[in-house]
Design a protein around this motif. Structure first.
Motif, PDB file in Angstrom:
ATOM      1  N   ASP A   1      -3.781  -3.197   4.771  1.00 28.94           N
ATOM      2  CA  ASP A   1      -4.365  -4.035   5.827  1.00 28.94           C
ATOM      3  C   ASP A   1      -4.820  -3.251   7.049  1.00 28.94           C
ATOM      4  OD1 ASP A   1      -3.791  -6.140   4.189  1.00 28.94           O
ATOM      5  OD2 ASP A   1      -2.609  -7.254   5.656  1.00 28.94           O
TER       6      ASP A   1
ATOM      7  N   ILE B   1       7.870  -5.882  12.487  1.00 30.03           N
ATOM      8  CA  ILE B   1       7.973  -6.348  11.088  1.00 30.03           C
ATOM      9  C   ILE B   1       9.038  -5.530  10.363  1.00 30.03           C
ATOM     10  CG2 ILE B   1       6.720  -6.654   8.900  1.00 30.03           C
ATOM     11  CD1 ILE B   1       4.172  -6.890  10.504  1.00 30.03           C
ATOM     12  N   ALA B   2       9.845  -6.221   9.566  1.00 27.54           N
ATOM     13  CA  ALA B   2      10.912  -5.534   8.825  1.00 27.54           C
ATOM     14  C   ALA B   2      10.309  -4.585   7.802  1.00 27.54           C
ATOM     15  CB  ALA B   2      11.777  -6.576   8.119  1.00 27.54           C
TER      16      ALA B   2
ATOM     17  N   ARG C   1      -7.276  -8.352   2.698  1.00 23.39           N
ATOM     18  CA  ARG C   1      -5.904  -8.467   3.216  1.00 23.39           C
ATOM     19  C   ARG C   1      -4.954  -9.204   2.265  1.00 23.39           C
ATOM     20  NH1 ARG C   1      -7.216 -10.468   9.171  1.00 23.39           N
ATOM     21  NH2 ARG C   1      -8.667 -11.692   7.939  1.00 23.39           N
ATOM     22  N   GLN C   2      -4.869  -8.704   1.073  1.00 23.52           N
ATOM     23  CA  GLN C   2      -3.976  -9.264   0.057  1.00 23.52           C
ATOM     24  C   GLN C   2      -2.990  -8.191  -0.391  1.00 23.52           C
ATOM     25  OE1 GLN C   2      -4.275 -12.620  -1.189  1.00 23.52           O
ATOM     26  NE2 GLN C   2      -5.499 -12.613   0.671  1.00 23.52           N
ATOM     27  N   ALA C   3      -1.884  -8.636  -0.954  1.00 21.11           N
ATOM     28  CA  ALA C   3      -0.909  -7.672  -1.466  1.00 21.11           C
ATOM     29  C   ALA C   3      -1.538  -6.815  -2.568  1.00 21.11           C
ATOM     30  CB  ALA C   3       0.303  -8.420  -2.002  1.00 21.11           C
TER      31      ALA C   3
ATOM     32  N   VAL D   1       7.657   6.076  12.780  1.00 21.83           N
ATOM     33  CA  VAL D   1       6.911   7.223  13.312  1.00 21.83           C
ATOM     34  C   VAL D   1       6.340   6.802  14.661  1.00 21.83           C
ATOM     35  CG1 VAL D   1       4.937   8.760  12.962  1.00 21.83           C
ATOM     36  CG2 VAL D   1       6.407   8.138  11.019  1.00 21.83           C
TER      37      VAL D   1
ATOM     38  N   GLY E   1       7.298  -4.903   5.026  1.00 18.98           N
ATOM     39  CA  GLY E   1       6.007  -5.418   5.468  1.00 18.98           C
ATOM     40  C   GLY E   1       5.891  -6.925   5.521  1.00 18.98           C
ATOM     41  N   GLN E   2       4.654  -7.372   5.607  1.00 24.07           N
ATOM     42  CA  GLN E   2       4.371  -8.797   5.845  1.00 24.07           C
ATOM     43  C   GLN E   2       4.955  -9.728   4.779  1.00 24.07           C
ATOM     44  OE1 GLN E   2       0.119  -9.544   6.956  1.00 24.07           O
ATOM     45  NE2 GLN E   2       0.023  -7.331   6.897  1.00 24.07           N
TER      46      GLN E   2
ATOM     47  N   ASN F   1       0.154 -15.129  -6.341  1.00 24.73           N
ATOM     48  CA  ASN F   1      -1.089 -14.525  -6.824  1.00 24.73           C
ATOM     49  C   ASN F   1      -0.977 -13.031  -7.057  1.00 24.73           C
ATOM     50  OD1 ASN F   1      -0.835 -13.853  -4.165  1.00 24.73           O
ATOM     51  ND2 ASN F   1      -2.626 -14.996  -3.454  1.00 24.73           N
TER      52      ASN F   1
ATOM     53  N   ALA G   1       9.254  -1.685  12.843  1.00 24.23           N
ATOM     54  CA  ALA G   1       8.040  -1.138  13.453  1.00 24.23           C
ATOM     55  C   ALA G   1       7.031  -2.267  13.609  1.00 24.23           C
ATOM     56  CB  ALA G   1       7.469  -0.033  12.576  1.00 24.23           C
TER      57      ALA G   1
ATOM     58  N   ALA H   1       0.845  -1.209   0.000  1.00 29.43           N
ATOM     59  CA  ALA H   1       0.000   0.000   0.000  1.00 29.43           C
ATOM     60  C   ALA H   1       0.873   1.249   0.000  1.00 29.43           C
ATOM     61  CB  ALA H   1      -0.919  -0.011   1.228  1.00 29.43           C
TER      62      ALA H   1
HETATM   63  P1  FAD Z   1       2.225  -4.479   5.531  1.00 34.45           P
HETATM   64  O1  FAD Z   1       2.752  -5.470   4.559  1.00 34.45           O
HETATM   65  O2  FAD Z   1       1.508  -4.964   6.726  1.00 34.45           O
HETATM   66  O3  FAD Z   1       3.442  -3.554   5.966  1.00 34.45           O
HETATM   67  C1  FAD Z   1       3.293  -2.457   6.816  1.00 34.45           C
HETATM   68  C2  FAD Z   1       4.675  -1.932   7.138  1.00 34.45           C
HETATM   69  O4  FAD Z   1       4.556  -0.700   7.837  1.00 34.45           O
HETATM   70  C3  FAD Z   1       5.502  -2.855   8.026  1.00 34.45           C
HETATM   71  O5  FAD Z   1       6.777  -3.052   7.457  1.00 34.45           O
HETATM   72  C4  FAD Z   1       5.630  -2.105   9.342  1.00 34.45           C
HETATM   73  O6  FAD Z   1       6.872  -2.334   9.974  1.00 34.45           O
HETATM   74  C5  FAD Z   1       5.519  -0.652   8.865  1.00 34.45           C
HETATM   75  N1  FAD Z   1       5.054   0.216   9.954  1.00 34.45           N
HETATM   76  C6  FAD Z   1       4.099  -0.045  10.880  1.00 34.45           C
HETATM   77  N2  FAD Z   1       3.994   0.977  11.745  1.00 34.45           N
HETATM   78  C7  FAD Z   1       4.911   1.899  11.356  1.00 34.45           C
HETATM   79  C8  FAD Z   1       5.301   3.155  11.875  1.00 34.45           C
HETATM   80  N3  FAD Z   1       4.715   3.663  12.960  1.00 34.45           N
HETATM   81  N4  FAD Z   1       6.292   3.835  11.256  1.00 34.45           N
HETATM   82  C9  FAD Z   1       6.884   3.326  10.133  1.00 34.45           C
HETATM   83  N5  FAD Z   1       6.560   2.134   9.612  1.00 34.45           N
HETATM   84  C10 FAD Z   1       5.586   1.430  10.209  1.00 34.45           C
HETATM   85  N6  FAD Z   1      -0.976 -11.657   0.241  1.00 34.45           N
HETATM   86  C11 FAD Z   1      -1.021 -12.009  -1.062  1.00 34.45           C
HETATM   87  O7  FAD Z   1      -1.642 -11.308  -1.862  1.00 34.45           O
HETATM   88  N7  FAD Z   1      -0.367 -13.113  -1.513  1.00 34.45           N
HETATM   89  C12 FAD Z   1       0.360 -13.895  -0.699  1.00 34.45           C
HETATM   90  O8  FAD Z   1       0.930 -14.904  -1.140  1.00 34.45           O
HETATM   91  C13 FAD Z   1       0.442 -13.548   0.673  1.00 34.45           C
HETATM   92  N8  FAD Z   1       1.180 -14.286   1.528  1.00 34.45           N
HETATM   93  C14 FAD Z   1       1.265 -13.912   2.833  1.00 34.45           C
HETATM   94  C15 FAD Z   1       2.044 -14.686   3.695  1.00 34.45           C
HETATM   95  C16 FAD Z   1       2.134 -14.341   5.028  1.00 34.45           C
HETATM   96  C17 FAD Z   1       2.980 -15.191   5.969  1.00 34.45           C
HETATM   97  C18 FAD Z   1       1.448 -13.195   5.525  1.00 34.45           C
HETATM   98  C19 FAD Z   1       1.568 -12.812   6.973  1.00 34.45           C
HETATM   99  C20 FAD Z   1       0.675 -12.426   4.654  1.00 34.45           C
HETATM  100  C21 FAD Z   1       0.558 -12.779   3.309  1.00 34.45           C
HETATM  101  N9  FAD Z   1      -0.224 -12.056   2.425  1.00 34.45           N
HETATM  102  C22 FAD Z   1      -0.269 -12.401   1.103  1.00 34.45           C
HETATM  103  C23 FAD Z   1      -0.923 -10.839   2.855  1.00 34.45           C
HETATM  104  C24 FAD Z   1      -0.063  -9.565   2.484  1.00 34.45           C
HETATM  105  O9  FAD Z   1       1.261  -9.725   2.957  1.00 34.45           O
HETATM  106  C25 FAD Z   1      -0.651  -8.301   3.094  1.00 34.45           C
HETATM  107  O10 FAD Z   1      -1.984  -8.180   2.674  1.00 34.45           O
HETATM  108  C26 FAD Z   1       0.095  -7.040   2.664  1.00 34.45           C
HETATM  109  O11 FAD Z   1       1.473  -7.141   2.907  1.00 34.45           O
HETATM  110  C27 FAD Z   1      -0.421  -5.835   3.418  1.00 34.45           C
HETATM  111  O12 FAD Z   1       0.253  -4.736   2.925  1.00 34.45           O
HETATM  112  P2  FAD Z   1       0.247  -3.331   3.657  1.00 34.45           P
HETATM  113  O13 FAD Z   1       0.761  -2.372   2.637  1.00 34.45           O
HETATM  114  O14 FAD Z   1      -1.039  -3.048   4.294  1.00 34.45           O
HETATM  115  O15 FAD Z   1       1.332  -3.395   4.810  1.00 34.45           O
END
Ligand code: FAD
Ligand code: NAP
Length: 347
Positions: free
Chosen positions: A289, A41-42, A296-298, A88, A45-46, A55, A38, A15
């Motif tokens: 997410d 998580i590195a 909750r997908q990438a 942050v 992200g996830q 996918n 944060a 995102a």
């Molecule tokens: P996230 O990926 O959750 O990342 C958020 C980031 O923000 C993190 O790095 C965190 O450290 C950082 N952050 C948080 N707070 C702060 C702060 N205060 N200041 C600075 N940084 C901060 N989805 C798929 O579509 N296909 C898959 O195959 C798939 N496999 C997955 C496997 C696993 C084991 C998991 C756990 C999830 C999987 N998903 C998959 C789901 C997918 O990873 C998530 O939907 C997606 O990563 C969410 O993206 P996001 O941008 O919301 O943030």
């Protein structure tokens, strides 16, 4: 003078990086705080905690999660996003420009931004069973990909708790190392997608135990050795000999920065106007997410990151055209809603 930007993006998953690509291509020079572990998580992200992503469109042979996130980061930088590897720690959304402080620098003058894109994602939940603190990282983990290969799990029986896609994926991954993998599912059915459920159910090393929950973790001085499990229908308890326990029971949205200031739902997810990424505070957009408990997908995170960027760009352009002063006091109300933001149906 403390730093001021038109847009600050908080987060570093799909995102955040999609928003960054759109905003930097629109020449808004976004700053992106990717976090320093944060929320545990590195940066990236996830997806940095997983192996194959099969996918995400554009990669017919799949791509490794960390590789995909490295590519997104590179794309953000290519168009001029400034990425800062800091977390942050505090946000003040009571007036615009919004103020924020970085971890370990909370006594410094706040940085400011006209708009915020919140893309802080979510993190794995734990059950906090008796014994869990003792055996955490000594047999208990919430990330098979990160920890599954360690010697204590090799050729040993292991257990995964959960019935969703993460549980299926973690269990299948663990079959590479464990002698057997039990999947403990509290209901009588899996929540995982059909393709993942099928792979799980037909794997010879996997035994799915339906209507089963763990009630205690046990072991010796150092390592986990077994679980007490209970059949949720009969109430019967038994011991399950396992050397590893992996949680895959869903995630908690990372909303500690904002949950007292804007509207969140009963599970803590940021509430957005349906079909948009607008939150209850004008100028604050939420993507990924942190605001999505359904998909909750990438790819959906990336999609909402794009929406947040376009909505943010439009707001800034409208305000510039109107020459609306950015100094707007948000009245102190219980949910932090800006009363002058009349177009937002959440208000
Ligand atoms: P996230 O990926 O959750 O990342 C958020 C980031 O923000 C993190 O790095 C965190 O450290 C950082 N952050 C948080 N707070 C702060 C702060 N205060 N200041 C600075 N940084 C901060 N989805 C798929 O579509 N296909 C898959 O195959 C798939 N496999 C997955 C496997 C696993 C084991 C998991 C756990 C999830 C999987 N998903 C998959 C789901 C997918 O990873 C998530 O939907 C997606 O990563 C969410 O993206 P996001 O941008 O919301 O943030
Ligand atoms: P999820 O879909 O929310 O599933 C969580 C599972 O844990 C459910 O089976 C739930 O049981 C169980 N659970 C929750 N609390 C529990 C408790 N206290 N005790 C025992 N069990 C409990 O979460 P997820 O599997 O992490 O998936 C999250 C999102 O990421 C989903 O959208 C998923 O599709 C996606 N994802 C996709 C992939 C992929 O496509 N390869 C891989 C991983 C994740 P109930 O069913 O009883 O509620």
């Amino acid at each position: 003078m403390a730093r001021h930007d038109k847009v600050a993006i908080i987060g570093s998953g799909p995102a955040a990086h999609t928003a960054a690509v759109y905003l930097s291509r629109a020449e808004l020079k976004p700053v992106l705080y990717e976090g320093m572990l944060a929320n545990g998580i590195a940066a990236g992200g996830q997806l940095t905690t997983t192996t194959d992503v099969e996918n995400y469109p554009g990669f017919p042979k799949g791509i490794m999660g960390p590789e995909l996130m490295d590519a997104m980061r590179e794309q953000s930088i290519r168009f001029g996003t400034e990425i800062i590897t800091e977390t942050v720690a505090k946000l003040d959304l009571s007036s615009r420009p919004f103020k924020y402080w970085l971890e370990f620098a909370e006594d410094e003058a706040p940085r400011t931004a006209d708009t915020i894109i919140l893309a802080t994602g979510a993190s794995a939940k734990r059950l906090h069973l008796p014994g869990e603190d003792k055996y955490w990282q000594a047999g208990i983990s919430a990330c098979a990909v990160c920890d599954g290969a360690v010697p204590i799990f090799r050729n040993k029986p292991l257990a995964v708790i959960g019935g969703g896609d993460s549980a299926a994926e973690e269990a299948l991954y663990l079959t590479k190392y464990g002698s057997k993998v039990y999947v403990l599912v509290r209901k009588d059915k899996l929540r995982a997608s059909q393709i993942m459920a099928n792979r799980l159910l037909k794997h010879p090393k996997v035994e799915v135990m339906f209507s089963t929950e763990a009630t205690e973790t046990k072991g010796d001085d150092k390592l986990l050795k077994s679980l007490t499990i209970k059949n949720t229908i009969t109430g019967k308890e038994s011991e399950l000999q396992v050397n590893g326990l992996f949680y895959a029971i869903g995630h908690e949205p990372a909303t500690s920065l904002v949950k007292e200031q804007l509207k969140v739902d009963e599970d803590g997810y940021v509430v957005t106007v349906p079909g948009t990424t607008e939150t209850t505070i004008k100028g604050v957009f939420a993507a990924g997410d942190v605001q999505d408990k359904k998909y909750r997908q990438a790819i959906t995170s990336a999609g909402s990151g794009c929406m947040a960027a376009l909505e943010c760009e439009r707001l800034l352009a409208d305000e510039e055209a109107d020459e609306t002063p950015i100094m707007v006091e948000v009245k102190k109300e219980s949910n932090g809603v800006a009363p002058e933001y009349k177009s937002n149906p959440l208000v």
